[in-house]
Scaffold this motif. Sequence first.
Motif, PDB file in Angstrom:
ATOM      1  N   LYS A   1     -10.258 -30.613  -7.970  1.00 14.35           N
ATOM      2  CA  LYS A   1     -11.369 -30.511  -7.156  1.00 14.35           C
ATOM      3  C   LYS A   1     -11.222 -30.968  -5.817  1.00 14.35           C
ATOM      4  O   LYS A   1     -11.760 -31.992  -5.399  1.00 14.35           O
ATOM      5  CB  LYS A   1     -12.448 -31.252  -7.957  1.00 14.35           C
ATOM      6  N   ASN A   2     -10.286 -30.392  -5.055  1.00 18.43           N
ATOM      7  CA  ASN A   2      -9.731 -30.812  -3.785  1.00 18.43           C
ATOM      8  C   ASN A   2      -9.762 -29.746  -2.925  1.00 18.43           C
ATOM      9  O   ASN A   2      -8.724 -28.939  -2.609  1.00 18.43           O
ATOM     10  CB  ASN A   2      -8.382 -31.581  -3.854  1.00 18.43           C
ATOM     11  N   PRO A   3     -10.978 -29.103  -2.386  1.00 16.43           N
ATOM     12  CA  PRO A   3     -11.180 -27.895  -1.623  1.00 16.43           C
ATOM     13  C   PRO A   3     -10.386 -28.052  -0.279  1.00 16.43           C
ATOM     14  O   PRO A   3      -9.667 -27.195   0.213  1.00 16.43           O
ATOM     15  CB  PRO A   3     -12.425 -27.814  -1.173  1.00 16.43           C
ATOM     16  N   ASN A   4     -10.073 -29.404   0.146  1.00 13.70           N
ATOM     17  CA  ASN A   4      -9.208 -29.507   1.517  1.00 13.70           C
ATOM     18  C   ASN A   4      -7.912 -29.097   1.387  1.00 13.70           C
ATOM     19  O   ASN A   4      -7.323 -28.596   2.359  1.00 13.70           O
ATOM     20  CB  ASN A   4      -9.324 -30.785   1.904  1.00 13.70           C
ATOM     21  N   SER A   5      -7.277 -29.370   0.257  1.00 15.14           N
ATOM     22  CA  SER A   5      -6.050 -29.237   0.005  1.00 15.14           C
ATOM     23  C   SER A   5      -5.857 -27.502  -0.214  1.00 15.14           C
ATOM     24  O   SER A   5      -4.936 -26.998   0.057  1.00 15.14           O
ATOM     25  CB  SER A   5      -5.459 -30.006  -1.164  1.00 15.14           C
ATOM     26  N   LEU A   6      -6.646 -27.042  -0.807  1.00 21.02           N
ATOM     27  CA  LEU A   6      -6.694 -25.689  -1.209  1.00 21.02           C
ATOM     28  C   LEU A   6      -6.853 -24.839   0.302  1.00 21.02           C
ATOM     29  O   LEU A   6      -6.172 -23.765   0.387  1.00 21.02           O
ATOM     30  CB  LEU A   6      -7.824 -25.306  -2.008  1.00 21.02           C
ATOM     31  N   ILE A   7      -7.622 -25.103   1.051  1.00 22.71           N
ATOM     32  CA  ILE A   7      -7.765 -24.570   2.627  1.00 22.71           C
ATOM     33  C   ILE A   7      -6.557 -24.879   3.260  1.00 22.71           C
ATOM     34  O   ILE A   7      -6.350 -24.118   4.062  1.00 22.71           O
ATOM     35  CB  ILE A   7      -8.990 -25.083   3.180  1.00 22.71           C
ATOM     36  N   SER A   8      -5.957 -26.007   3.251  1.00 26.91           N
ATOM     37  CA  SER A   8      -4.739 -26.137   3.809  1.00 26.91           C
ATOM     38  C   SER A   8      -3.687 -25.209   3.467  1.00 26.91           C
ATOM     39  O   SER A   8      -2.657 -24.862   4.293  1.00 26.91           O
ATOM     40  CB  SER A   8      -4.104 -27.657   3.538  1.00 26.91           C
ATOM     41  N   VAL A   9      -3.498 -24.928   1.804  1.00 26.15           N
ATOM     42  CA  VAL A   9      -2.548 -23.813   1.635  1.00 26.15           C
ATOM     43  C   VAL A   9      -2.877 -22.506   2.169  1.00 26.15           C
ATOM     44  O   VAL A   9      -2.055 -21.857   2.564  1.00 26.15           O
ATOM     45  CB  VAL A   9      -2.789 -23.884  -0.225  1.00 26.15           C
ATOM     46  N   ILE A  10      -4.131 -22.132   2.237  1.00 26.27           N
ATOM     47  CA  ILE A  10      -4.608 -20.898   2.793  1.00 26.27           C
ATOM     48  C   ILE A  10      -4.445 -20.838   4.351  1.00 26.27           C
ATOM     49  O   ILE A  10      -3.741 -19.585   4.683  1.00 26.27           O
ATOM     50  CB  ILE A  10      -5.898 -20.714   2.683  1.00 26.27           C
ATOM     51  N   GLU A  11      -4.425 -21.983   5.237  1.00 22.76           N
ATOM     52  CA  GLU A  11      -4.337 -21.959   6.171  1.00 22.76           C
ATOM     53  C   GLU A  11      -2.757 -21.858   7.017  1.00 22.76           C
ATOM     54  O   GLU A  11      -2.393 -21.272   7.868  1.00 22.76           O
ATOM     55  CB  GLU A  11      -4.955 -23.024   7.142  1.00 22.76           C
ATOM     56  N   ASN A  12      -1.881 -22.446   6.223  1.00 19.25           N
ATOM     57  CA  ASN A  12      -0.707 -22.346   6.150  1.00 19.25           C
ATOM     58  C   ASN A  12       0.175 -21.350   5.671  1.00 19.25           C
ATOM     59  O   ASN A  12       1.348 -21.106   5.991  1.00 19.25           O
ATOM     60  CB  ASN A  12       0.204 -23.651   5.377  1.00 19.25           C
ATOM     61  N   SER A  13      -0.493 -20.413   4.992  1.00 18.71           N
ATOM     62  CA  SER A  13       0.126 -18.938   4.685  1.00 18.71           C
ATOM     63  C   SER A  13       0.246 -18.166   5.720  1.00 18.71           C
ATOM     64  O   SER A  13      -0.468 -18.411   6.830  1.00 18.71           O
ATOM     65  CB  SER A  13      -0.703 -18.549   3.487  1.00 18.71           C
ATOM     66  N   LYS A  14       1.114 -17.023   5.463  1.00 19.97           N
ATOM     67  CA  LYS A  14       1.319 -15.883   6.485  1.00 19.97           C
ATOM     68  C   LYS A  14       0.174 -15.015   6.681  1.00 19.97           C
ATOM     69  O   LYS A  14       0.300 -13.842   7.269  1.00 19.97           O
ATOM     70  CB  LYS A  14       2.667 -15.730   6.445  1.00 19.97           C
ATOM     71  N   ILE A  15      -0.813 -14.906   5.752  1.00 19.53           N
ATOM     72  CA  ILE A  15      -1.712 -13.768   5.556  1.00 19.53           C
ATOM     73  C   ILE A  15      -2.373 -13.617   7.032  1.00 19.53           C
ATOM     74  O   ILE A  15      -2.514 -14.642   7.648  1.00 19.53           O
ATOM     75  CB  ILE A  15      -2.626 -13.898   4.389  1.00 19.53           C
ATOM     76  N   PRO A  16      -2.982 -12.408   7.273  1.00 19.50           N
ATOM     77  CA  PRO A  16      -3.845 -12.055   8.410  1.00 19.50           C
ATOM     78  C   PRO A  16      -4.742 -13.414   8.527  1.00 19.50           C
ATOM     79  O   PRO A  16      -5.652 -13.743   7.422  1.00 19.50           O
ATOM     80  CB  PRO A  16      -4.125 -10.957   8.239  1.00 19.50           C
ATOM     81  N   GLN A  17      -5.200 -13.564   9.908  1.00 20.52           N
ATOM     82  CA  GLN A  17      -6.220 -14.689  10.361  1.00 20.52           C
ATOM     83  C   GLN A  17      -7.565 -14.303   9.582  1.00 20.52           C
ATOM     84  O   GLN A  17      -8.322 -15.235   9.136  1.00 20.52           O
ATOM     85  CB  GLN A  17      -6.222 -14.852  11.747  1.00 20.52           C
ATOM     86  N   THR A  18      -7.820 -12.870   9.419  1.00 20.85           N
ATOM     87  CA  THR A  18      -9.130 -12.496   8.996  1.00 20.85           C
ATOM     88  C   THR A  18      -9.243 -12.806   7.405  1.00 20.85           C
ATOM     89  O   THR A  18     -10.378 -13.309   7.030  1.00 20.85           O
ATOM     90  CB  THR A  18      -9.715 -11.098   9.473  1.00 20.85           C
ATOM     91  N   HIS A  19      -8.230 -12.804   6.791  1.00 19.68           N
ATOM     92  CA  HIS A  19      -8.159 -12.662   5.464  1.00 19.68           C
ATOM     93  C   HIS A  19      -8.269 -14.433   5.337  1.00 19.68           C
ATOM     94  O   HIS A  19      -8.911 -14.824   4.190  1.00 19.68           O
ATOM     95  CB  HIS A  19      -6.611 -12.435   4.856  1.00 19.68           C
ATOM     96  N   LYS A  20      -7.840 -15.071   5.914  1.00 16.06           N
ATOM     97  CA  LYS A  20      -7.870 -16.620   5.937  1.00 16.06           C
ATOM     98  C   LYS A  20      -9.344 -17.143   5.733  1.00 16.06           C
ATOM     99  O   LYS A  20      -9.776 -17.861   5.212  1.00 16.06           O
ATOM    100  CB  LYS A  20      -6.914 -17.369   6.917  1.00 16.06           C
ATOM    101  N   SER A  21      -9.912 -16.456   7.012  1.00 17.26           N
ATOM    102  CA  SER A  21     -11.427 -16.679   7.150  1.00 17.26           C
ATOM    103  C   SER A  21     -12.137 -16.230   5.785  1.00 17.26           C
ATOM    104  O   SER A  21     -13.116 -17.288   5.322  1.00 17.26           O
ATOM    105  CB  SER A  21     -11.914 -15.955   8.320  1.00 17.26           C
ATOM    106  N   VAL A  22     -11.931 -15.310   5.299  1.00 13.45           N
ATOM    107  CA  VAL A  22     -12.499 -14.737   4.019  1.00 13.45           C
ATOM    108  C   VAL A  22     -12.306 -15.908   2.760  1.00 13.45           C
ATOM    109  O   VAL A  22     -13.413 -16.265   2.207  1.00 13.45           O
ATOM    110  CB  VAL A  22     -11.976 -13.460   3.514  1.00 13.45           C
ATOM    111  N   LEU A  23     -11.059 -16.268   2.781  1.00 18.81           N
ATOM    112  CA  LEU A  23     -10.920 -17.346   1.727  1.00 18.81           C
ATOM    113  C   LEU A  23     -11.487 -18.887   1.851  1.00 18.81           C
ATOM    114  O   LEU A  23     -11.934 -19.112   0.882  1.00 18.81           O
ATOM    115  CB  LEU A  23      -9.296 -17.347   1.392  1.00 18.81           C
ATOM    116  N   THR A  24     -11.392 -19.115   3.016  1.00 14.89           N
ATOM    117  CA  THR A  24     -11.963 -20.474   3.325  1.00 14.89           C
ATOM    118  C   THR A  24     -13.354 -20.484   3.392  1.00 14.89           C
ATOM    119  O   THR A  24     -13.721 -21.444   2.659  1.00 14.89           O
ATOM    120  CB  THR A  24     -11.394 -20.870   4.719  1.00 14.89           C
TER     121      THR A  24
END
Length: 212
Positions: A70-93
């Motif tokens: 239950k650590n959303p900040n760590s999950l968001i960090s993983v998403i933000e550090n990935s190389k997927i498009p920025q718009t996809h990061k916004s969807v996931l976060t």
Amino acid sequence: MAAISNGIFNDALHTISQSLLIPVMIILAIFFIYALINMGVLIAEYYKKRKNNIDIKNIISQILSFKDQKNPNSLISVIENSKIPQTHKSVLTTLVNNSNVSTEYRESLALKMVEDEGINVAKRLEKTDIIAKIAPAVGLMGTLIPLGPGLAALGAGDIQNLAEHLLIAFDAAVLGMASAAIAFTVSKIRRRWYEEELSNLETMVDTLLEIL
């Protein structure tokens, strides 16, 4: 009287058609330049994709590792550090930030955001799709318009004038076909890339919905 009316009507049609030549040639030049620019952008995107080399399976594995946490900040960090498009990061976060809402609302939100991404993709492909479809027709207009004066010059024995009008006609045909070919190639390749990215986004969204 009828002959005079027909003559006036024919003259009006001829004037209108000849007045379209310059706008048609300008449009063809714009189409060709825009298609060339997009070809250059496509090549840059290709090298960027090769450099980033997104490993979607690895990203999904990292997301799944947070299933019992239950650590959303760590999950968001993983998403933000990935190389997927920025718009996809916004969807996931956005989905992660709405992890405490009802399941029905979260699923509706996910569906809406994925659909919006599909609409954005269609908008990015829209211009080159239009050029690929109408550039040959505009090129045909640019080919036919000079043929009228060219045939008139032929009838008058003015070979120099005929050659000039034929040259314009050939240039219009080449510009129209070249613009359409380049735009079609760009749209075709980009569509395949965007479909793959949307498929990856849907997979990541489904994975997130599973663990939230």
